[in-house]
Structure formats: structure tokens, C-alpha cells
Design a protein around this motif. Structure first.
Motif, mmCIF file in Angstrom:
data_model
loop_
_atom_site.group_PDB
_atom_site.id
_atom_site.type_symbol
_atom_site.label_atom_id
_atom_site.label_comp_id
_atom_site.label_asym_id
_atom_site.label_seq_id
_atom_site.Cartn_x
_atom_site.Cartn_y
_atom_site.Cartn_z
ATOM 1 N N PHE A 175 -2.965 46.694 8.733
ATOM 2 C CA PHE A 175 -3.784 47.238 9.815
ATOM 3 C C PHE A 175 -2.937 47.579 11.039
ATOM 4 N N TRP A 176 -2.084 46.661 11.448
ATOM 5 C CA TRP A 176 -1.316 46.875 12.675
ATOM 6 C C TRP A 176 -0.191 47.881 12.483
ATOM 7 N N GLU A 177 0.228 48.083 11.244
ATOM 8 C CA GLU A 177 1.196 49.151 10.973
ATOM 9 C C GLU A 177 0.529 50.508 11.166
ATOM 10 N N PHE A 178 -0.709 50.621 10.711
ATOM 11 C CA PHE A 178 -1.459 51.864 10.889
ATOM 12 C C PHE A 178 -1.641 52.163 12.376
ATOM 13 N N MET A 179 -2.034 51.147 13.155
ATOM 14 C CA MET A 179 -2.194 51.331 14.598
ATOM 15 C C MET A 179 -0.868 51.739 15.242
ATOM 16 N N SER A 180 0.209 51.113 14.770
ATOM 17 C CA SER A 180 1.535 51.410 15.327
ATOM 18 C C SER A 180 1.944 52.848 15.048
ATOM 19 N N LEU A 181 1.617 53.342 13.855
ATOM 20 C CA LEU A 181 1.971 54.723 13.505
ATOM 21 C C LEU A 181 1.250 55.718 14.418
#
Length: 468
Positions: A175-181
Motif C-alpha cells: 500500500f505505502w509503495e503505491f502511495m510513494s509512487l
């Protein structure tokens, strides 16, 4: 079908839209002899807010207790659609797209950008290892198309009618990788500071209670709620095997391409396109008050200055008592409004702008804005106090001391003198600081360095003297 913001945990609101609205749609379909109805449900109908979900399929039952009102009412609506299957020739099915994103989104990306501009996007709720299934909006639309084609086929009623289907991009990602992208694509920094859920949840409960108490007074819907904390920290991945086998669904846009298209559709949210907010504006609450004092809206500033001049004249230069001055001021205002209302629409070839009664009405948006300005100013002051408590920000300390010194000087003056000196200082001082804030900050920093150096020198001298 559309739904209200899921972060608003208001059962009546969600029930009226999700359940009663769905009833109306079903009734309309039957009355108009519509043959097929595909309902856009949500994977949240199987989420209890406690247990993570890994690769769940459609056999997963509804939970005994839902995460929030949105999930509960979506489940109720889904049941209505399932029960309506076969009524008067109507074929129904439900698709459950997981975490929709894409161009035109007014919630996810704008909220992320707003948080980044406010410096709030640096935090990760939980350990950051939870996986999610996201779905690009075009794939969601394609899922509807696949469902409709299947229902309209010869064996469609047997294959898909009365069933539910998870729809995702079939590419689970942290989830937080998606937000980071998304944040990186917009030019902002990745979140990196991890905050345990056990720390955030009590705070979220307090925030939610505060909203329930003060929402009637215009408080905005908070982003930090218990249901949202649970959503941000749990695993939520779903299997699309049934949709693939029975509907022929396959994502037509990859997650990578979907992210690229989404980010490119928000050029106005790019970090380099955002106007930097000055420290003066932040200190003043970054609202209408800040715009007026900093001359961002010159017409509004001049109007306020004119009103202040009129108030000054009536309160101080006419020799009236306060009550007499205010009564005369209100009388003049009433007379002006009355005469203005009698004027024709055109005078001597010039159009007379009429004052509508609505001009004196504070809309809900304006009320929210005022509340936001007040809360922003308060939060800024709290931030200053926190920095002072740490005891290591000398420039801030001297700024506060200087501000308090100015206030004490003004308070020792007569009201008339304070008015004459204070108003120009506010309107010119903050504007000057905004224009030369780096120079002023550097000067204050240099002064602090000199003071600290002198203090250390004196301390060292005293120490040497004591040793001798």
C-alpha cells in the motif's frame, strides 16, 4: 453507482444513498423493463476492520461487524441487488472493484498532494508492509462491460446472474509503495516515518469524537478516523479468478501504465506548479485573514482598510462615547443600504450594482473556511510552543520575544495610538516579512549566533577565572 465519501462515518447518509438509492434504481429498472443491472459494490463488504485479507475470493462471507457505515450499507445494497435477480426478467450481478484510481479522481490523488504540501505525507501508518489490490478506472469500466456481455449471452443467466465478482488490476502491491509512487510522480518525497497503529488509533478516536461533536458547526471531515487507520494498515488483496473464468475479465491497463496516466492527468498538482506558502501566511492561518493582511486580494484589503478608517473616525476623532459611535455607525450603514436599495438599475448611463441579501449570508463553504483559518492559526501557535519547549530554536525564540515586546508596547498605549500604530504595522510588517523573509531570518539567525557566541565566551571566561 456513486456514493458519498466513505470517510464520513454517518450511517443515515450512507443508508439513504447506498441502500435507498439502490432500491430506487432496482424499482426503476423493473418499471422500465430493463434487462440487466450491474451494481458497483466494494470489497469493503467483506472487511471487518480487524483481520487482514489475503487473496480472498467470493466465498468469503460478510463479517458480523463491519468496519464502518459505508461498508455495512454497501453490503445491504449488494444483498438487494442479488435478491432482485430474476424479478420480472431483470438479471443482476455485482462487481467489487478494489481501491479505484485514475484520472478524474477527486479523493485519493488530491488528498495526497494536499497532505504533501502541508508536510503531512512523510508518515507511514503501521510497519508499511501491508499489501493492497488497486484497480485502474478503465479496468473497472471494462469489468462492467464484461459483466454486461456475459449476462446478455445465451448462458449468461446461468453463469453470472445473481453473483458477485472481485475486480482488481491483479497486481498486488504494498500500500505505502503505491502511495510513494504517486507522491514521487508528483514531485514530492516518499513517506518514511513509521508510526505504530497502537499510537494512531487513540488519536483517531478522539478526532472522530471531535468531528461528531462539532460537525454541526462547520468542522470539516477529518482524514484521521479509526476506520481509515484500519484501512491504511491492513492487508487487502482479492482473487479475480471467478471474474476471469466466468466474465472473461483481464485488466486492459497495467498498474504501471495506470499510475503513469493518473500522474500525468494532474499537472496542476505537481510540486513545481504549487505556489510556495510563505511563513507569514502560515503564521496568519493561510486563510482569508492572511490574504487580506498580505495584500493577496488587493480589493479585499482596501475594503477592510476603508472600513477600519471609518471605524477609527467614529471611535476616536469625533469625541463620541463608544456606544454613541457604534450606534451612529450602524445608522449610517442602514441608511446607505436603504438608499442603495432605492436606486434604479441604471443612473446616468452607469449600471448600479445591487447588493443582494445573499451577500450578507455566510455559506457553509465560507464557514468551513473561517473555521479552517481559525484552526490553522491555532495549530501554528501550538507548533511555535512545541518548538519553544524543545529549547533549541533560538531564531524562533527571538521572534516570539520581539512579537511579545511589540504587543506589550502597543498595550501600554492609548486605544487611539495603538489603533494608529498597530494597524499599519500589521498590514505593512507582515507584508515586508513575506517579501524579505529569508533576509530577515538570516539576520535574526546571525544575531542569535552572535548572542550565543558572546554567552559562551562569557561562560568560558568565568570558568577560567574560577579555575585560577
Amino acid at each position: 453507482m456513486a456514493a458519498p465519501d466513505s470517510s464520513i462515518n454517518n450511517f443515515h447518509l450512507h443508508y439513504s444513498v447506498n441502500v435507498e438509492g439502490t432500491k430506487n434504481v432496482i424499482d426503476a429498472c423493473i418499471r422500465c423493463k430493463v434487462k440487466r443491472l450491474i451494481y458497483t459494490s466494494s470489497p469493503s463488504v467483506v472487511f471487518d476492520g480487524i483481520h487482514g485479507i489475503f487473496d480472498a475470493d467470493e466465498s468469503m462471507p460478510y463479517p458480523d461487524k463491519f468496519n464502518d457505515s459505508y461498508s455495512e450499507t454497501k453490503a445491504d445494497a449488494e444483498k438487494l441487488v442479488m435478491r432482485a435477480n430474476g424479478r420480472d426478467g431483470l438479471l443482476t450481478c455485482c462487481i467489487r472493484p478494489s481501491s479505484i484510481f485514475g484520472p478524474g479522481d477527486k479523493l485519493l490523488v488530491p488528498s495526497l498532494a494536499a497532505a504533501a504540501r502541508a508536510g503531512k505525507s512523510k508518515y507511514i501508518i503501521g510497519d508499511g508492509s501491508n499489501y493492497y489490490d488497486f484497480t485502474y478506472v478503465e479496468n473497472v469500466a471494462y469489468g462492467h462491460v464484461c459483466a454486461e456481455k456475459t449476462l446478455s449471452s445465451e448462458d449468461g443467466p446461468k453463469r453470472a446472474a445473481g453473483k458477485t465478482y472481485f475486480i482488481t488490476n491483479m497486481e498486488p502491491i504494498k500500500f505505502w509503495e503505491f502511495m510513494s509512487l504517486i507522491l514521487e510522480g508528483l514531485g514530492y518525497e516518499r513517506p518514511s516515518i513509521k508510526i505504530p497503529v497502537s499510537v494512531m488509533m487513540p488519536v483517531a478516536h478522539v478526532v472522530e469524537w471531535t468531528y461528531k461533536t462539532f460537525s454541526r458547526y462547520g468542522m470539516r471531515v477529518p482524514q484521521l478516523t479509526p476506520s481509515r487507520i484500519r484501512l491504511l494498515s491492513c492487508n487487502r488483496t482479492f482473487s479475480c479468478s471467478r471474474a476471469k473464468e466466468q466474465l472473461g475479465y483481464e485488466p486492459i491497463v497495467s498498474l504501471k501504465d495506470g499510475l503513469k496516466r493518473t500522474i500525468e492527468s494532474y499537472p496542476h498538482l505537481q510540486a513545481q506548479n504549487q505556489r510556495s506558502i510563505s511563513k507569514a501566511s502560515i503564521f496568519l492561518g493561510n486563510g482569508n485573514f492572511a490574504k487580506t493582511v498580505l495584500w493577496e486580494d488587493k480589493k479585499q484589503t482596501m475594503t477592510v482598510l476603508l472600513l477600519l478608517a471609518v471605524i477609527y473616525y467614529h471611535l476616536f476623532t469625533c469625541g463620541y462615547t463608544f456606544i454613541t459611535a457604534m450606534s451612529k455607525l450602524f445608522s449610517l450603514t442602514a441608511l446607505f443600504l436603504f438608499i442603495h436599495g432605492m436606486l434604479p438599475a441604471n443612473m446616468f448611463g452607469h449600471k448600479v450594482e445591487k447588493l443582494e441579501p445573499s451577500n450578507f449570508h455566510i455559506s457553509q463553504v465560507e464557514a468551513h473556511y473561517i473555521a479552517h483559518s481559525v484552526s490553522s492559526t491555532w495549530n501554528s501557535l501550538v507548533g511555535v510552543l512545541k518548538s519553544l519547549c524543545r529549547g533549541n530554536d533560538w531564531p524562533l525564540f527571538f521572534k516570539v520575544v520581539f512579537t511579545l515586546l511589540v504587543v506589550s508596547i502597543l498595550s501600554s498605549m492609548s486605544s487611539q495610538s495603538a489603533f494608529k500604530i498597530g494597524i499599519p504595522m500589521v498590514f505593512l510588517g507582515f507584508k515586508a516579512y513575506e517579501k524579505w523573509e529569508d533576509t530577515i531570518d538570516n539576520l535574526v539567525g546571525d544575531a542569535c549566533s552572535v548572542v550565543m557566541h558572546l554567552g559562551l565566551s562569557q561562560k568560558s571566561s568565568r570558568q577560567k577565572h574560577a579555575d585560577n
